[in-house]
Design a protein around this motif. Structure first.
Motif, PDB file in Angstrom:
ATOM      1  N   LEU A 148       0.820  -1.218   0.000  1.00  0.00           N
ATOM      2  CA  LEU A 148       0.000   0.000   0.000  1.00  0.00           C
ATOM      3  C   LEU A 148       0.853   1.268   0.000  1.00  0.00           C
ATOM      4  O   LEU A 148       0.319   2.373  -0.016  1.00  0.00           O
ATOM      5  N   GLY A 149       2.171   1.100   0.033  1.00  0.00           N
ATOM      6  CA  GLY A 149       3.070   2.251  -0.030  1.00  0.00           C
ATOM      7  C   GLY A 149       3.333   2.914   1.299  1.00  0.00           C
ATOM      8  O   GLY A 149       3.822   4.047   1.338  1.00  0.00           O
ATOM      9  N   ILE A 150       3.054   2.210   2.408  1.00  0.00           N
ATOM     10  CA  ILE A 150       3.284   2.800   3.736  1.00  0.00           C
ATOM     11  C   ILE A 150       4.129   1.846   4.585  1.00  0.00           C
ATOM     12  O   ILE A 150       3.888   1.684   5.784  1.00  0.00           O
ATOM     13  N   ARG A 151       5.123   1.253   3.987  1.00  0.00           N
ATOM     14  CA  ARG A 151       5.998   0.307   4.688  1.00  0.00           C
ATOM     15  C   ARG A 151       6.846   1.039   5.732  1.00  0.00           C
ATOM     16  O   ARG A 151       7.480   2.059   5.434  1.00  0.00           O
ATOM     17  N   ALA A 177      14.797   3.508  19.130  1.00  0.00           N
ATOM     18  CA  ALA A 177      13.771   4.548  18.991  1.00  0.00           C
ATOM     19  C   ALA A 177      12.955   4.306  17.728  1.00  0.00           C
ATOM     20  O   ALA A 177      13.517   4.102  16.650  1.00  0.00           O
ATOM     21  N   PHE A 178      11.639   4.337  17.875  1.00  0.00           N
ATOM     22  CA  PHE A 178      10.730   4.118  16.753  1.00  0.00           C
ATOM     23  C   PHE A 178       9.658   5.189  16.779  1.00  0.00           C
ATOM     24  O   PHE A 178       8.991   5.395  17.793  1.00  0.00           O
ATOM     25  N   SER A 179       9.512   5.890  15.654  1.00  0.00           N
ATOM     26  CA  SER A 179       8.506   6.947  15.542  1.00  0.00           C
ATOM     27  C   SER A 179       7.554   6.619  14.394  1.00  0.00           C
ATOM     28  O   SER A 179       7.952   6.652  13.222  1.00  0.00           O
ATOM     29  N   ALA A 180       6.318   6.291  14.723  1.00  0.00           N
ATOM     30  CA  ALA A 180       5.343   5.985  13.679  1.00  0.00           C
ATOM     31  C   ALA A 180       5.063   7.204  12.810  1.00  0.00           C
ATOM     32  O   ALA A 180       4.905   7.089  11.593  1.00  0.00           O
ATOM     33  N   ASP A 194       8.252  12.180  19.744  1.00  0.00           N
ATOM     34  CA  ASP A 194       7.207  11.150  19.846  1.00  0.00           C
ATOM     35  C   ASP A 194       7.749   9.764  19.496  1.00  0.00           C
ATOM     36  O   ASP A 194       7.252   9.093  18.596  1.00  0.00           O
ATOM     37  N   VAL A 195       8.770   9.317  20.202  1.00  0.00           N
ATOM     38  CA  VAL A 195       9.353   8.012  19.906  1.00  0.00           C
ATOM     39  C   VAL A 195       8.947   6.999  20.965  1.00  0.00           C
ATOM     40  O   VAL A 195       8.689   7.342  22.116  1.00  0.00           O
ATOM     41  N   ALA A 196       8.881   5.748  20.535  1.00  0.00           N
ATOM     42  CA  ALA A 196       8.679   4.629  21.453  1.00  0.00           C
ATOM     43  C   ALA A 196       9.933   3.777  21.417  1.00  0.00           C
ATOM     44  O   ALA A 196      10.634   3.734  20.399  1.00  0.00           O
ATOM     45  N   LEU A 233       2.978  -2.791  17.009  1.00  0.00           N
ATOM     46  CA  LEU A 233       3.568  -1.841  16.063  1.00  0.00           C
ATOM     47  C   LEU A 233       2.626  -1.646  14.877  1.00  0.00           C
ATOM     48  O   LEU A 233       2.401  -0.520  14.426  1.00  0.00           O
ATOM     49  N   CYS A 234       2.057  -2.743  14.377  1.00  0.00           N
ATOM     50  CA  CYS A 234       1.131  -2.667  13.233  1.00  0.00           C
ATOM     51  C   CYS A 234      -0.134  -1.894  13.594  1.00  0.00           C
ATOM     52  O   CYS A 234      -0.668  -1.146  12.759  1.00  0.00           O
ATOM     53  N   GLN A 235      -0.614  -2.083  14.811  1.00  0.00           N
ATOM     54  CA  GLN A 235      -1.806  -1.346  15.246  1.00  0.00           C
ATOM     55  C   GLN A 235      -1.544   0.155  15.229  1.00  0.00           C
ATOM     56  O   GLN A 235      -2.338   0.947  14.705  1.00  0.00           O
ATOM     57  N   THR A 236      -0.407   0.553  15.808  1.00  0.00           N
ATOM     58  CA  THR A 236      -0.039   1.972  15.824  1.00  0.00           C
ATOM     59  C   THR A 236       0.164   2.492  14.413  1.00  0.00           C
ATOM     60  O   THR A 236      -0.253   3.609  14.074  1.00  0.00           O
ATOM     61  N   TRP A 237       0.805   1.687  13.563  1.00  0.00           N
ATOM     62  CA  TRP A 237       1.091   2.095  12.189  1.00  0.00           C
ATOM     63  C   TRP A 237      -0.193   2.338  11.404  1.00  0.00           C
ATOM     64  O   TRP A 237      -0.319   3.329  10.680  1.00  0.00           O
TER      65      TRP A 237
END
Length: 258
Positions: A148-151, A177-180, A194-196, A233-237
């Motif tokens: 879908l172009g949002i990898r 650090a991961f920032s959606a 806003d990192v997790a 992670l997928c839920q947040t994404w």
């Protein structure tokens, strides 16, 4: 005036009751677009549609074009995927797949890779051990985001592109650090507010699931803790990049089946 008809191979994503015996169906077509159609009398026990258009099933259908909803005239079952309805564990893992498709696909908007991706995932899931269900679900979500172009970026800083070499079990990098909102993992130099913090093991599993075949995932030993972190992670994404909060994922997190 005769109605214009067409043939389509579809996957059943959602069924909604209409009137006393009809159903409104959300269907994924082979070109990745969504078809919304009415199956008249489908809730009657004697209807040919009752067993051929079950949730998660694949069918060849003949449809008549309508003004707002098309009409199912004929249906031939191709793959029933009955195990996904008979097992609570497998059903819980299949539900996020069809929920995201139902929410994100649109009539006339083609994403051709979605159909074979989903067809393969559901086929493998239907014959897999239930313990592998969450990993197959996570792998499908990550692959779907890519198509879908949002990898998400899982191994390079999404801001500067610097590779992030993070060894699993390393004492140097206990979390990454991961920032959606920014698009994935972030290096220390580009760290935003806003990192997790994600464990290297979680990112390693997410990367592996993104690149693995579903059949291979069904045969490996899975780390459920890391897989569920990948699902979160997928839920947040999905929420950040598609404005979708998957209720079925919330159920998977809280059901206690795994």
């Amino acid at each position: 005036m005769a109605q214009s008809t067409y043939n389509a191979r579809v996957l059943v994503l959602r069924k909604t009751k209409l009137g006393e015996s009809d159903l409104i169906l959300s269907l994924l077509a082979q070109d990745g677009s969504q078809i919304r159609a009415v199956a008249k009398g489908a809730r009657k026990p004697t209807s040919q549609f009752s067993s051929r258009l079950e949730l998660y099933s694949q069918a060849d259908v003949l449809l008549a074009q309508g003004r707002s909803l098309d009409i199912v005239k004929e249906a031939r079952l191709v793959a029933g995927n009955a195990a996904l309805r008979e097992s609570m564990e497998l059903a819980a893992c299949a539900a996020p797949i069809v929920e995201l498709l139902d929410r994100i696909t649109q009539p006339g908007l083609e994403v051709p890779k979605l159909f074979p991706l989903t067809q393969t995932a559901l086929d493998v899931l239907a014959s897999a051990d239930s313990a592998h269900g969450p990993a197959i679900c996570a792998a499908w979500l990550l692959k779907a985001f890519a198509f879908l172009g949002i990898r998400p970026s899982l191994d390079r800083c999404c801001v500067c592109g610097e590779p992030l070499a993070c060894e699993v079990g390393s004492s140097v990098h206990r979390t990454i650090a991961f920032s959606a909102s920014e698009g994935g993992v972030v290096c220390d130099a580009c760290r935003v507010s806003d990192v997790a913090g994600l464990a290297p093991e979680t990112l390693s599993w997410a990367s592996a699931l993104l690149g693995m075949r579903f059949s291979d995932i069904a045969s490996i030993q899975v780390d459920q803790s890391c897989v569920f972190d990948a699902l979160r992670l997928c839920q947040t994404w999905a929420q950040v990049h598609a404005s979708i909060r998957l209720k079925s994922l919330n159920f998977l997190f809280s059901c206690g089946l795994f």
